[in-house]
Every structure is written in C-alpha cells, then in structure tokens.
Design a protein around this motif. Sequence first.
Motif, PDB file in Angstrom:
ATOM      1  N   VAL A 176      42.101  42.231  35.753  1.00 15.81           N
ATOM      2  CA  VAL A 176      43.478  42.609  36.055  1.00 15.81           C
ATOM      3  C   VAL A 176      43.519  43.894  36.866  1.00 15.81           C
ATOM      4  O   VAL A 176      44.278  44.030  37.830  1.00 15.81           O
ATOM      5  N   ALA A 177      42.671  44.858  36.491  1.00 12.68           N
ATOM      6  CA  ALA A 177      42.639  46.123  37.226  1.00 12.68           C
ATOM      7  C   ALA A 177      42.162  45.934  38.653  1.00 12.68           C
ATOM      8  O   ALA A 177      42.598  46.630  39.575  1.00 12.68           O
ATOM      9  N   ALA A 178      41.254  44.968  38.860  1.00  9.36           N
ATOM     10  CA  ALA A 178      40.745  44.737  40.209  1.00  9.36           C
ATOM     11  C   ALA A 178      41.754  44.016  41.095  1.00  9.36           C
ATOM     12  O   ALA A 178      41.784  44.215  42.306  1.00  9.36           O
ATOM     13  N   GLU A 179      42.581  43.154  40.503  1.00  9.32           N
ATOM     14  CA  GLU A 179      43.527  42.368  41.288  1.00  9.32           C
ATOM     15  C   GLU A 179      44.875  43.061  41.457  1.00  9.32           C
ATOM     16  O   GLU A 179      45.621  42.740  42.374  1.00  9.32           O
ATOM     17  N   GLU A 180      45.234  43.982  40.610  1.00  7.70           N
ATOM     18  CA  GLU A 180      46.556  44.596  40.656  1.00  7.70           C
ATOM     19  C   GLU A 180      46.645  45.575  41.821  1.00  7.70           C
ATOM     20  O   GLU A 180      45.802  46.471  41.947  1.00  7.70           O
ATOM     21  N   PRO A 181      47.664  45.469  42.741  1.00  9.41           N
ATOM     22  CA  PRO A 181      47.791  46.412  43.864  1.00  9.41           C
ATOM     23  C   PRO A 181      48.229  47.782  43.364  1.00  9.41           C
ATOM     24  O   PRO A 181      48.763  47.935  42.274  1.00  9.41           O
TER      25      PRO A 181
ATOM     26  N   GLU B 263      37.656  43.029  27.410  1.00 15.87           N
ATOM     27  CA  GLU B 263      37.232  43.988  28.428  1.00 15.87           C
ATOM     28  C   GLU B 263      37.132  43.330  29.800  1.00 15.87           C
ATOM     29  O   GLU B 263      37.532  43.906  30.809  1.00 15.87           O
ATOM     30  N   THR B 264      36.593  42.125  29.831  1.00 17.11           N
ATOM     31  CA  THR B 264      36.470  41.411  31.107  1.00 17.11           C
ATOM     32  C   THR B 264      37.836  41.104  31.709  1.00 17.11           C
ATOM     33  O   THR B 264      38.051  41.257  32.916  1.00 17.11           O
ATOM     34  N   ALA B 265      38.765  40.678  30.859  1.00 17.90           N
ATOM     35  CA  ALA B 265      40.115  40.396  31.359  1.00 17.90           C
ATOM     36  C   ALA B 265      40.788  41.653  31.880  1.00 17.90           C
ATOM     37  O   ALA B 265      41.477  41.622  32.914  1.00 17.90           O
ATOM     38  N   ALA B 266      40.582  42.774  31.205  1.00 14.39           N
ATOM     39  CA  ALA B 266      41.176  44.031  31.668  1.00 14.39           C
ATOM     40  C   ALA B 266      40.588  44.457  33.009  1.00 14.39           C
ATOM     41  O   ALA B 266      41.299  44.956  33.888  1.00 14.39           O
TER      42      ALA B 266
END
Length: 213
Positions: free
Chosen positions: A179-184, A173-176
């Motif tokens: 990724v969601a926060a960094e992905e443009p 969950e943390t990795a997801a």
Amino acid sequence: MSHKRSGLVAGLITGLFAALICAAGLGTAVLFQQSLPSEVMAFGNGQPVSLALSLLIALVVAVAIGAVRPRSLVLLPFAALYAGGAVVAGQITGSSIMIGATLRAQASEQAPADLGDVTLPNLTEGLPDALMLYQAPLAETWAAWLYIAVAALTALALVTLRVTRVRRAQRAETAAEEVAAEEPEYRAPFEPAQQPAAKPTPDLFAPRNPARD
C-alpha cells in the motif's frame, strides 16, 4: 519488499537441540525418581509428575522452535516428533540405566545398585527390558503412550499457534508495504506539484526595468 525467511532450517536445528536436552533431563529424572519425596511419587501413581514432565518437554521444544519466528508449516509435524521422541528417548535411556545397574548389582551380589553409575554397560544391559515398556500390550503400557501423545500434541498445538501468528503478522507487513508503495504522495487541494522558485531579494544597485517603474 524484503524477503521473508521461512525459518525451517533454524527451527529444525533449535528444535533438535531442545529435544536432546529434554531427553537427557527426562532420563535423569527417571533414573533418580526414587530420590523424590514418596508423597510425590505416590500421588496418582506418579502419573501427574510424568504428565507435567511431558508438558514441560513440549513447552521447551515449542519455545525453541518459535524463537526463530518460523513461517514454514513443515515444522509442525517435526515439533510433535521432537517432543514425542524426547519422551521416548528419556524414558528408555533412564529405564535402561536403572535396570542395567540393578541387574549388574544382582549378578555381582552387590546391593543396593548404584543408579548414578551412568555407563554404557548399564545402558546396554537394561536396554532389552526397557524396550519392553513399549512392546507390551496397550492395556499395560497405555500410560507410557499417553505421555508421548501429550507431549507431541501439545508441541504441535503450540508451534501451530506460533507459525499462524508469524504468518499473519508478516502478511500484514507485506500488505502495508504494498500500500505504501502504490499510494501517491498526498498534496493539499490547489497545492502545486512543485513549489515556485523563490525570487531574489531586490538590490538597490541592481538595474531596474523602466517599464515596470
């Protein structure tokens, strides 16, 4: 990113309550074991029944601790301690009351003893003899220690699996979330970053630009 709770305090509390309940249940089973069918107690000298009770205690303790979705590895030894301690407490409590009731009945020339009389005098009277269950040589008391080991190791294994699964799921969950926060934000090819403003609908009475007419 949300803060992940370890579940340590909640796991300790729920595990302790489960261990106390299991100890009381095992003590009652020891106290009224003569009420069971003779075929059950005679099978394997009663060891299969005792092993089944140890496994049941381990399962109850592990489920109680695992219900809070624990992440802390500190709970692992406590799970073994709770399950093994519940077996010890149940055996000593039930045996003490049973032995104490028998001794008091013999002293007062009353027979048979009322094993259902759960009183403090019966408990204290039979406690020294009940403690001998663990003070005798291992060759004589191996069965009692086996029940403790089975309960402790089973609870340890079950809680270890639960903690491992919770930690793995929360890492995913943390990795997801990262990724969601960094992905443009995705845009199709040649799509402008901002949609052009819509032009107003021509009005018949609006003035016109002669150069364009």
